[in-house]
Design a protein around this motif. Structure first.
Motif, PDB file in Angstrom:
ATOM      1  N   PHE A 206       0.828  -1.209   0.000  1.00 40.57           N
ATOM      2  CA  PHE A 206       0.000   0.000   0.000  1.00 40.57           C
ATOM      3  C   PHE A 206       0.863   1.261   0.000  1.00 40.57           C
ATOM      4  N   ALA A 207       1.817   1.325   0.921  1.00 41.34           N
ATOM      5  CA  ALA A 207       2.647   2.533   1.011  1.00 41.34           C
ATOM      6  C   ALA A 207       3.491   2.714  -0.250  1.00 41.34           C
ATOM      7  N   GLY A 208       4.153   1.640  -0.668  1.00 43.14           N
ATOM      8  CA  GLY A 208       4.998   1.733  -1.854  1.00 43.14           C
ATOM      9  C   GLY A 208       4.209   1.967  -3.122  1.00 43.14           C
ATOM     10  N   GLY A 209       3.018   1.369  -3.217  1.00 43.37           N
ATOM     11  CA  GLY A 209       2.184   1.572  -4.401  1.00 43.37           C
ATOM     12  C   GLY A 209       1.756   3.020  -4.558  1.00 43.37           C
ATOM     13  N   HIS A 210       1.335   3.648  -3.459  1.00 38.49           N
ATOM     14  CA  HIS A 210       0.939   5.059  -3.526  1.00 38.49           C
ATOM     15  C   HIS A 210       2.138   5.952  -3.831  1.00 38.49           C
ATOM     16  N   LEU A 211       3.294   5.631  -3.256  1.00 44.21           N
ATOM     17  CA  LEU A 211       4.498   6.414  -3.550  1.00 44.21           C
ATOM     18  C   LEU A 211       4.884   6.283  -5.020  1.00 44.21           C
ATOM     19  N   LEU A 212       4.821   5.069  -5.545  1.00 42.55           N
ATOM     20  CA  LEU A 212       5.168   4.841  -6.944  1.00 42.55           C
ATOM     21  C   LEU A 212       4.183   5.547  -7.873  1.00 42.55           C
ATOM     22  N   ALA A 213       2.891   5.493  -7.545  1.00 43.37           N
ATOM     23  CA  ALA A 213       1.890   6.192  -8.359  1.00 43.37           C
ATOM     24  C   ALA A 213       2.127   7.700  -8.337  1.00 43.37           C
ATOM     25  N   HIS A 214       2.504   8.237  -7.174  1.00 42.93           N
ATOM     26  CA  HIS A 214       2.803   9.676  -7.065  1.00 42.93           C
ATOM     27  C   HIS A 214       4.008  10.038  -7.928  1.00 42.93           C
ATOM     28  N   PRO A 222      11.682  11.374 -19.582  1.00 42.03           N
ATOM     29  CA  PRO A 222      11.361  10.999 -20.967  1.00 42.03           C
ATOM     30  C   PRO A 222      10.276   9.922 -20.965  1.00 42.03           C
ATOM     31  N   SER A 223       9.382   9.963 -21.935  1.00 41.39           N
ATOM     32  CA  SER A 223       8.215   9.071 -21.925  1.00 41.39           C
ATOM     33  C   SER A 223       8.603   7.595 -21.872  1.00 41.39           C
ATOM     34  N   ALA A 224       9.752   7.242 -22.468  1.00 42.36           N
ATOM     35  CA  ALA A 224      10.164   5.837 -22.495  1.00 42.36           C
ATOM     36  C   ALA A 224      10.568   5.316 -21.125  1.00 42.36           C
ATOM     37  N   LEU A 225      10.832   6.217 -20.168  1.00 38.55           N
ATOM     38  CA  LEU A 225      11.320   5.785 -18.862  1.00 38.55           C
ATOM     39  C   LEU A 225      10.205   5.522 -17.850  1.00 38.55           C
ATOM     40  N   TYR A 226       8.985   5.963 -18.132  1.00 35.63           N
ATOM     41  CA  TYR A 226       7.908   5.744 -17.161  1.00 35.63           C
ATOM     42  C   TYR A 226       7.612   4.259 -16.940  1.00 35.63           C
ATOM     43  N   PRO A 227       7.511   3.434 -17.999  1.00 35.76           N
ATOM     44  CA  PRO A 227       7.323   1.997 -17.740  1.00 35.76           C
ATOM     45  C   PRO A 227       8.478   1.380 -16.963  1.00 35.76           C
ATOM     46  N   LEU A 228       9.708   1.835 -17.238  1.00 32.14           N
ATOM     47  CA  LEU A 228      10.861   1.309 -16.504  1.00 32.14           C
ATOM     48  C   LEU A 228      10.830   1.743 -15.046  1.00 32.14           C
ATOM     49  N   LEU A 229      10.353   2.966 -14.789  1.00 32.48           N
ATOM     50  CA  LEU A 229      10.208   3.426 -13.411  1.00 32.48           C
ATOM     51  C   LEU A 229       9.227   2.536 -12.653  1.00 32.48           C
ATOM     52  N   ASP A 269       1.124   3.294 -22.404  1.00 29.53           N
ATOM     53  CA  ASP A 269       2.479   2.787 -22.613  1.00 29.53           C
ATOM     54  C   ASP A 269       2.876   1.834 -21.493  1.00 29.53           C
ATOM     55  N   LEU A 270       2.464   2.168 -20.288  1.00 31.83           N
ATOM     56  CA  LEU A 270       2.786   1.339 -19.123  1.00 31.83           C
ATOM     57  C   LEU A 270       2.199  -0.062 -19.274  1.00 31.83           C
ATOM     58  N   HIS A 271       0.927  -0.133 -19.665  1.00 30.86           N
ATOM     59  CA  HIS A 271       0.265  -1.435 -19.788  1.00 30.86           C
ATOM     60  C   HIS A 271       0.846  -2.250 -20.939  1.00 30.86           C
ATOM     61  N   ARG A 272       1.103  -1.610 -22.065  1.00 27.94           N
ATOM     62  CA  ARG A 272       1.657  -2.349 -23.202  1.00 27.94           C
ATOM     63  C   ARG A 272       3.043  -2.903 -22.874  1.00 27.94           C
ATOM     64  N   PHE A 273       3.871  -2.089 -22.237  1.00 27.29           N
ATOM     65  CA  PHE A 273       5.223  -2.530 -21.887  1.00 27.29           C
ATOM     66  C   PHE A 273       5.174  -3.726 -20.934  1.00 27.29           C
ATOM     67  N   HIS A 274       4.343  -3.630 -19.903  1.00 28.77           N
ATOM     68  CA  HIS A 274       4.318  -4.701 -18.905  1.00 28.77           C
ATOM     69  C   HIS A 274       3.630  -5.959 -19.422  1.00 28.77           C
TER      70      HIS A 274
END
Length: 577
Positions: A206-214, A222-229, A269-274
């Protein structure tokens, strides 16, 4: 190792992955479980197969398997929509906890009797094979073109991401018990292990998920790095939870659900990459597990493995489903199907490596036995899931597929996006003027492009085939717009009418009025009850599309459901008995 050997290994690994991807086309046509093909290709490439590759590094297999599983579970979390929790969260969690325990207990008792193991060792076998691989189930259903009721599909979907932690917890706990010389503290060991695994997994997730979403919403990258993040963040949470002896798989699943349900500019992009990286993880993991096993070692354990698989598939899983879903009033057909969807996959094989790494006795027996059980499950259940769904009559007519569209993000406007839809020849908007397109509140049509030219007076122009409609939309309007611009269903209307009935009723229609119109009598207690209230009460407050109930000489079927309300009801005439 010579440089030539390294290049040969790179070539061999890439060739196997290529064969797996190509084989997916064949499996879709013949209905074979795709994971079984990956596993068999690994065995063919192994030391007793055509490839002759010798691989027996359990530590490397455990490392790669855990990372691959974490990625797959994270992708499952990303794809879990929060609106599916309405009907399926509690039953899925019951299956993922109580169901796994019941399955492990019954299967463990069978292993204790069949293999003459101690009760701890028998329960360890049961715990290892306790979790299902519902992701494989949905792959098979998609390949077969089947659609299930939301109650069934969402339950299996949520269970697939949340039952692995319980099986892992039981396995680790029983391994610890086998390493304890005294029986005094075994009860406390189980309780403390459960509290630590679940508590830390939930908290970090829960804590990490909200932090990651933030971070995904506010970091300028760069747009290509969001899925990697997202991927790196999820694996970090998994590693942190496991270092602190919590459930890393539960943590990464919860983080995936939070990230997947948080609107941010690069969600597509996030969903397609994963999706792609999850497929690669499944291919690599099952190829590796196929390489790890020695086929000739499976022959001596054929009889006990078949016996344990029989108990697991035909007794343990159905009983676990019946007990777990008892408070939730699932229709019996759906219970049988969920029971049959206890497909075993990669998790049991990876868990079978735990005893080896912990130095517990009989480790080779655990691994080979579990591998054989998984093989039987993939062949028997994997090949029959689609026919079982049709036989139980729990499939729905195919829904209209969402059309392809362009998606542009608007920087610093997290709740807005620019969508460009093509006008297809058989879509609902053909012939409509722009001002008559029913877009959601907060959305608006900003441009229409025809033959590469922007229309100046677009509001008076009628839309024609191949127009491009540009819409500034809110993030939650995409599904409604998809239905609006979608092509007409390719299945005959007769098929839909056969399922939902020949007539359509408004949900606010009175039950007594319907009875009078179709010539039958209902109880006076239904005098002031609407069709919607009747269906909602019958299905315990949680109806879904496809639910049906007999009423006098007719059958009522939930046809459409939006915003937590029934919006359309089908009526099918029945022959007088």
């Amino acid at each position: 190792m010579a440089i030539e050997q390294i290049y040969q290994q790179i070539f061999g690994a890439a060739l196997l992955a290529l064969l797996c991807v190509v084989a997916s086309v064949l499996t879709r046509r013949i209905g074979a479980p795709i994971l079984l093909v990956f596993l068999l290709l690994g065995m063919v490439a192994g030391e007793e197969g055509l490839g002759g590759i010798r691989f027996d590094d359990a530590v490397l297999a455990f490392l790669f398997g855990n990372v691959a599983l974490a990625i797959i579970i994270f992708d499952g979390g990303l794809g879990t929509r929060k609106d599916t929790f309405r009907v399926s969260l509690k039953p899925a969690l019951s299956l993922a906890t109580l169901g796994v325990i019941v399955t492990a207990a019954i299967t463990g008792f069978a292993a204790h009797i069949i293999l003459n193991l101690s009760w701890q060792e028998g329960l360890l076998v049961g715990a290892i094979v306790g979790s299902t691989d519902a992701a494989a189930v949905f792959g098979l259903l998609r390949n077969a073109g089947l659609e299930l009721k939301e109650r069934t599909s969402a339950t299996l979907e949520i269970e697939s991401g949340s039952n692995d932690p319980m099986a892992i917890f039981l396995t680790i706990t029983l391994v610890h018990i086998l390493q304890i010389s005294s029986d005094i503290n075994q009860g406390w060991t189980i309780v403390s292990e459960l509290l630590r695994q679940m508590g830390l997994g939930l908290g970090i997730g829960f804590a990490g998920g909200h932090l990651l979403a933030h971070m995904l919403r506010h970091l300028a990258l760069p747009s290509a790095l969001y899925p990697l993040l997202a991927l790196a963040g999820g694996i970090t949470l998994f590693g942190l939870a496991t270092i602190w002896e919590g459930s890393g798989f539960l943590a990464i699943f919860i983080a995936g659900v939070i990230v997947g349900n948080t609107p941010h500019p690069y969600s597509n992009d996030l969903h397609r990459f994963h999706d792609g990286i999850a497929w690669l993880s499944q291919i690599g993991m099952f190829l590796m597990l196929g390489l790890l096993v020695t086929p000739s070692h499976l022959i001596p354990i054929t009889v006990p493995a078949v016996a344990i698989a029989f108990v697991l598939i035909f007794i343990a899983r159905p009983v676990a489903v019946m007990i777990s879903l008892l408070p939730f009033h699932f229709p019996w057909r759906e219970q049988i199907f969920i029971g049959w969807c206890g497909l075993r996959g990669a998790v049991p094989i990876i868990l079978a490596l735990f005893p080896s790494l912990a130095g517990v006795a009989n480790t080779q027996t655990y691994f080979e036995l579990v591998f054989f059980v998984v093989l039987i499950s993939l062949v028997l259940q994997g090949w029959t899931i689609a026919p079982m769904a049709r036989w139980l009559q729990i499939e729905l007519p195919p829904t209209v597929k969402e059309p392809e569209y362009l998606h542009l993000t608007i920087k610093h406007e997290q709740d807005k996006e620019l969508l460009i839809y093509p006008v297809l020849a058989d879509s609902r908007v053909v012939g409509s003027t722009v001002d008559r397109i029913p877009v959601a509140e907060g959305s608006e049509v900003v441009a229409v492009i025809r033959r590469g030219v922007l229309l100046n007076k677009m509001h008076q122009a009628q839309l024609i085939c191949d127009d491009q409609v540009m819409i500034l939309a809110t993030s939650n309007a995409r599904s409604a717009l998809g239905r609006l611009f979608a092509p007409a269903a390719h299945t005959p209307l007769l098929e839909s009418d056969q399922f939902f009935g020949e007539f359509v009723l408004r949900p606010e229609a009175n039950v007594v009025d319907v009875a009078e119109a179709y010539g039958f009598i209902v109880s006076s207690s239904l005098a002031d009850i609407t069709i919607e209230q009747y269906l909602t009460h019958h299905f315990h407050g949680k109806p879904v599309v496809g639910d049906q109930v007999k009423l006098g000489l007719v059958t009522l079927i939930v046809r459409e459901f939006e915003g937590g309300r029934i919006v359309s009801v089908g009526l099918k005439l029945r022959s007088p008995e």
